[in-house]
Design an enzyme around this catalytic site. Structure first.
Site, PDB file in Angstrom:
ATOM      1  N   CYS A 145      68.978  67.917  52.579  1.00  0.00           N
ATOM      2  CA  CYS A 145      68.636  68.963  53.505  1.00  0.00           C
ATOM      3  C   CYS A 145      68.734  70.343  52.724  1.00  0.00           C
ATOM      4  CB  CYS A 145      69.555  69.153  54.730  1.00  0.00           C
ATOM      5  SG  CYS A 145      71.279  68.916  54.147  1.00  0.00           S
ATOM      6  N   HIS A 196      72.771  70.958  34.562  1.00  0.00           N
ATOM      7  CA  HIS A 196      72.451  71.030  35.979  1.00  0.00           C
ATOM      8  C   HIS A 196      72.477  69.838  36.621  1.00  0.00           C
ATOM      9  CE1 HIS A 196      70.633  72.836  39.547  1.00  0.00           C
ATOM     10  NE2 HIS A 196      69.634  71.530  39.587  1.00  0.00           N
TER      11      HIS A 196
END
Length: 430
Positions: A50, A97
């Site tokens: 989401c 990352h």
């Protein structure tokens, strides 16, 4: 071959952009295979939640622009619409990352644990689709190991801070006593499961779980002593619900303005609190304009989440240090693997030369040659052949003025460097 991570998240793009580039679980296998073909990518995985959509891939020459263009084309968007809201990382930055994302350091809720499960789902989806090769698999495994160390050695995950917890915290601000409330939970995935457990702990009197399949809803509702229904039964129970929290993978809204209006009339406009955690959204945005409805999306949870972050800030610094170590260790292993391939090929070459000289020596012995002379000649010939190519290459490099060549050769062959000769660059070269 290099690593590339590219995507958008809650920091760079609003929910209406994120929902347009989200991948449903049913889309993933086909999307992974299409991207590998369309972008000449050897290995690829997609993480879609989401709060973010990210692509992790391994390419001979990392081409972020091509991958971003593919992402836009796949979802029918102009590429320029994603350019300003996307980010990209290559090589060690991509590794770092990915580890930060899986550790929850890049999440809306610092340190939230759900992202690790979602990262594992992305790994499994790529594995099932056949797009997870050895390089990307090693990166995922190193990421999982680093996250395990972060969770073990820091306190980043000790406090119940998550989107689910934030949603329940916000509901407590709307309803002073949750024990008198009825909650409708749409979906039965991990996020809704956490919401359900938080609501149960807060003493919500009645919990209804709605899901596409009744069996999945039943599993969760049985755990909490609630009630299970399928999605098309939502209009029948909506009027009795004070709290509605939704998180599904549906590509289209599940709850529309008309259904909510009818429920409000039946409730005589008693307020309803709604949180839409899904991307794409499960509840039509127009519902938020209705009087007596308090509708929040994941982007509206920032303030509630911020209040619960302070206890994790100190642990985040320690986690960042562990991630730096994990990144360095992975890159070192990757470089070592590259050396292994070169060494393997050189060994094969050396063994071929050895077998060639051994065959020649055995033939001479069979013809009655003197063993000592045969062995001496074999050793001399093998030594010359093994040293021939390195000698030619070293002379060529020094002739070209590559001053580091002799130093590297001395280190490679473990020679004592009494005094390395000073090279004079060839005429015409600086």
């Amino acid at each position: 071959m290099g690593f590339l991570a590219i995507g958008i998240n809650h920091k760079t793009a609003a929910v209406d952009v994120r929902e347009r580039v989200a991948f449903s679980p049913e889309q993933l296998a086909e999307a992974l295979q299409r991207m590998r073909v369309d972008t000449a990518t050897q290995e690829v995985a997609i993480l879609s939640t989401c709060n973010r959509t990210e692509i992790y891939c391994s390419q001979d020459t990392p081409d972020a622009e091509r991958v971003l263009r593919w992402l836009a084309d796949y979802h029918g968007l102009p590429a320029e619409q994603l350019t300003g809201s996307s980010y990209q990382y290559q090589e060690s930055a991509a590794v770092r990352h990915m580890m930060r994302v899986a550790s929850g350091l890049d999440s809306m809720v610092l340190g939230e644990p759900q992202i690790l499960g979602q990262m594992k789902d992305a790994w499994q989806a790529a594995r099932t689709a056949g797009t997870l090769g050895p390089q990307l698999d090693r990166l995922f495994q190193s990421t999982f190991n680093t996250v395990k160390q972060v969770r073990t050695d820091t306190a980043i995950g000790e406090n119940p801070v998550s989107v689910a917890f934030a949603a329940v915290s916000l509901s407590r601000q709307i309803f002073s006593d949750l024990r008198r409330s009825t909650a409708l939970l749409i979906g039965a995935g991990e996020t809704i499961t956490l919401v359900a457990r938080h609501l149960y702990q807060q003493g919500v009197s009645k919990i209804i779980v709605a899901n596409r399949t009744l069996e999945r809803a039943q599993l969760l509702s049985d755990e909490l002593g609630g009630r299970a229904i399928v999605l098309n039964q939502i209009p029948d129970v909506l009027a009795e619900c004070d709290i509605v929290i939704s998180s599904t993978a549906s590509p289209l809204p599940i709850l529309g303005k008309g259904a909510v209006e009818r429920a409000l009339r039946q409730r005589r406009h008693k307020p309803m609190f709604m949180v839409d955690i899904a991307v794409p959204r499960d509840i039509e945005p127009e519902v938020g304009r209705l009087a007596d409805v308090y509708l929040y999306t994941v982007d509206d949870l920032h303030e509630v989440i911020a209040e619960n972050l302070r206890s994790r800030q100190g642990a985040a610094d320690a986690a960042e240090r562990l991630i730096e170590l994990g990144t360095d260790e992975f890159m070192q292993r990757l470089r070592a693997l590259a050396a292994v391939d070169v060494l393997r090929r050189y060994r094969q070459k050396a063994e071929a030369l050895r077998d060639q000289e051994l065959t020649r020596a055995m033939s001479r012995l069979q013809r009655g040659g003197d063993p000592a002379a045969v062995m001496t000649e074999m050793a001399r010939a093998l030594t010359n052949k093994l040293l021939h190519d390195p000698s030619v290459q070293l002379k060529q490099m020094t002739a070209e003025g590559r001053a580091d060549a002799l130093a590297l050769a001395q280190e490679l062959f473990a020679l004592e460097a009494d005094q390395a000769p000073t090279l004079t660059p060839p005429q015409g070269k600086p």
